[in-house]
Enzyme design. Structure first.
Site, PDB file in Angstrom:
ATOM      1  N   CYS B 162      77.404  70.741  12.494  1.00  0.00           N
ATOM      2  CA  CYS B 162      77.388  69.312  12.149  1.00  0.00           C
ATOM      3  C   CYS B 162      76.231  68.936  11.234  1.00  0.00           C
ATOM      4  CB  CYS B 162      77.328  68.484  13.418  1.00  0.00           C
ATOM      5  SG  CYS B 162      78.509  69.077  14.630  1.00  0.00           S
ATOM      6  N   HIS B 294      72.995  60.214  13.666  1.00  0.00           N
ATOM      7  CA  HIS B 294      74.000  61.251  13.906  1.00  0.00           C
ATOM      8  C   HIS B 294      75.092  60.618  14.781  1.00  0.00           C
ATOM      9  CE1 HIS B 294      75.692  65.155  13.782  1.00  0.00           C
ATOM     10  NE2 HIS B 294      75.618  65.347  15.068  1.00  0.00           N
ATOM     11  N   GLU B 305      69.150  60.927  20.764  1.00  0.00           N
ATOM     12  CA  GLU B 305      68.786  60.463  19.425  1.00  0.00           C
ATOM     13  C   GLU B 305      67.945  59.187  19.512  1.00  0.00           C
ATOM     14  OE1 GLU B 305      72.091  60.009  16.728  1.00  0.00           O
ATOM     15  OE2 GLU B 305      70.743  59.868  15.002  1.00  0.00           O
ATOM     16  N   LYS B 326      80.282  57.148  12.127  1.00  0.00           N
ATOM     17  CA  LYS B 326      81.322  57.993  12.739  1.00  0.00           C
ATOM     18  C   LYS B 326      82.309  57.144  13.529  1.00  0.00           C
ATOM     19  CE  LYS B 326      78.826  62.388  13.171  1.00  0.00           C
ATOM     20  NZ  LYS B 326      77.449  62.049  12.742  1.00  0.00           N
ATOM     21  N   HIS B 331      83.975  62.150  13.111  1.00  0.00           N
ATOM     22  CA  HIS B 331      82.951  63.166  12.874  1.00  0.00           C
ATOM     23  C   HIS B 331      83.534  64.239  11.946  1.00  0.00           C
ATOM     24  CE1 HIS B 331      79.800  65.954  13.269  1.00  0.00           C
ATOM     25  NE2 HIS B 331      79.486  65.779  14.537  1.00  0.00           N
ATOM     26  N   PHE B 390      75.179  71.376  16.778  1.00  0.00           N
ATOM     27  CA  PHE B 390      75.300  72.408  17.807  1.00  0.00           C
ATOM     28  C   PHE B 390      74.526  73.618  17.302  1.00  0.00           C
ATOM     29  CE2 PHE B 390      79.531  71.483  20.219  1.00  0.00           C
ATOM     30  CZ  PHE B 390      78.903  70.436  20.858  1.00  0.00           C
TER      31      PHE B 390
END
Lengths: 88, 402
Positions: B162, B294, B305, B326, B331, B390
């Site tokens: 990502c 994010h 976050e 998003k 995403h 990830f």
């Protein structure tokens, strides 16, 4: 009749916890067994494959899922319910 | 060190077929997430996504091109074309050697893989199309963009899940800043909305079945999207000399690794990346007006976050705005940072802050100004764009208005 639901769920959890099945206590929580979130997701997958059921579990909020993961006993009970509902 | 500016941008997303249309969607707070239309969708438990509906490759590319272009390559090429047109750049012999392409993708040619696995495993065919490999390889998009625009300098693909696009754009920025190149086409592309691509994510049980609601107490997971965005990064003097319109300046970049867990986010790693970007840009925290989060809509990401932002900005965390687009386009995994950088450019240029839509209920663990549901007019001079992948890989970019 194959092994009971209890025996098979315990075997799945024992595998994730790297324990012998005899060491898996029915009252034990996942945390006590040392099973983290990844281990849990893998255990849920193993349960689905073993019993051919869909487990209603969302890792975003395990406590809010319809699948009770409070301890080993509650998971066995939940799997029992799913198996009965699926008629497997 | 050279200064780096953005002189062109192009995009495709479920919000629209161009950068302009995508930003318009963000401004309107439009929902680009809908029912998926893909083969075997009935066998999926997640049936929604930010899909680019009605897209036909044949509307844009010839048959000869399509046999070589997976959908992720098509998205990248269309975005690059729009960006190049906007920039007005002419790639002459000299510039051809001083320009390159760095794109992000996580899945690469997943349409090609999915389709051909079906052929050999499901349909039992023993023969596949001869171009399966050049279609599916992760660097196909970057290579085709380089060929189309005759950019003969550094060209490669970054795959950091990502964070792929942010890593790619950060590297392109450093490439120009160091003097290695004058122009880079950079961004990212993803087209993971195929049966196998969604089934894999389903397995992880972090997906929402109804909506992406970042920072909302009612959030229940992420929703995948598809698309691309490509930017023209150009050395400042080069852009000025040719009288180019400058959209924004890229002023800082930092990347860190959590080195802790393969999927669980880590506040420390995220905070270090944000701090690193500020340091790299020579910024004080209180200069930052907007952060494109994010903001995946998972329980773990959003609270981590927010905690990281609070740690870095302290009291100023309550002054700045942070939203997750998003919620609108889904995403885009390896392409996500690129599409999301449009929200930063829009904030700097148009003074419009993209909202976090589908927001329902405050979560005490996410108590920042997340610009709920409706876009906001605000003047900001500095923005950040976060990406936390990830694998624990974090990449943060800093932009300034010019």
């Amino acid at each position: 009749m194959a092994q009971s639901v209890q025996t098979r769920v315990i075997a799945i959890l024992a595998e994730q916890a790297l324990m012998n099945v005899s060491e898996v206590n029915l009252e034990a929580t996942l945390e006590e067994l040392g099973i983290d979130s990844l281990g849990l997701v893998e255990a849920v997958f193993a349960i689905e494959e073993t019993f051919d059921v869909q487990v209603p579990f969302n890792a975003n909020d395990p406590s809010d899922s319809k699948f009770d993961i409070s301890n080993v006993q509650s998971m066995i009970k939940a799997v029992d319910g799913l198996v009965a509902a699926a008629g497997n | 060190m050279k200064r780096v500016v953005i002189t062109g941008q192009g995009a495709i997303s479920s919000l629209g077929m161009s950068a302009t249309a995508t930003m318009e969607g963000m401004r309107e707070g439009r929902l680009g997430i809908s029912d998926l239309v893909i083969q075997d969708v009935e066998r999926l438990s997640v049936k929604i996504g930010g899909q680019v509906h009605g897209y036909e490759g044949a509307d844009y590319f010839s048959r000869q091109e399509l046999v070589l272009y997976d959908k992720f390559t098509q998205f990248a090429l269309l975005s690059a074309k729009e960006a190049m047109e906007q920039s007005g750049l002419e790639i002459d012999e000299r510039l051809s050697l001083r320009s390159g392409v760095i794109l992000g993708t996580a899945g690469g040619g997943l349409h090609t893989q999915d389709e051909n696995y079906r052929n050999v495993y499901e349909a039992g065919k023993n023969r596949v199309h001869p171009f399966v490999v050049p279609r599916l390889m992760n660097n196909a998009a970057a290579s085709h963009v380089s060929m189309t625009h005759r950019m003969q300098g550094p060209t490669y693909t970054v795959a950091t899940a990502c964070a792929s696009s942010n890593h790619a754009m950060g590297q392109a920025f450093q490439m120009i800043r160091s003097g290695a190149t004058d122009v880079m086409l950079t961004g990212g592309s993803e087209s993971m909305l195929v049966f196998g691509g969604i089934k894999a994510w389903e397995g992880l049980r972090v997906m929402s079945k109804d909506a992406c609601r970042p920072f909302s107490a009612t959030r229940n997971g992420m929703v995948q999207g598809e698309g691309a965005a490509v930017f023209v990064f150009e050395e400042y003097e080069h852009a000025k000399r040719r009288g180019a319109e400058i959209l924004a300046e890229v002023i800082g970049f930092a990347m860190t690794s959590d080195a802790s867990d393969i999927v669980t986010p880590n506040k420390n790693g995220a905070a270090r990346a944000i701090k690193g970007a500020l340091l790299d840009a020579g910024l004080n925290g209180d200069e930052v007006g907007y952060i494109n989060a994010h903001g995946t809509g998972t329980t773990a990401n959003d609270k981590t976050e927010c905690a990281a932002v609070r740690e870095v900005f302290r009291a100023h965390a309550d002054e700045l705005m942070m939203s997750s687009t998003k919620s609108m386009h889904g995403h885009l995994i390896g392409g996500t940072g690129a599409v999301e950088l449009l929200a930063c450019v829009m904030a700097l240029r148009d003074g419009v802050i993209a909202p976090t839509i589908s927001y329902e209920q405050p979560d005490p663990a996410c108590d920042l100004d997340i610009v709920p549901n409706i876009a906001r007019d605000a003047k900001v001079n500095v923005t950040l764009s976060n990406a936390f992948a990830f694998g624990g890989l974090n990449a943060v970019l800093a932009l300034r208005s010019i």
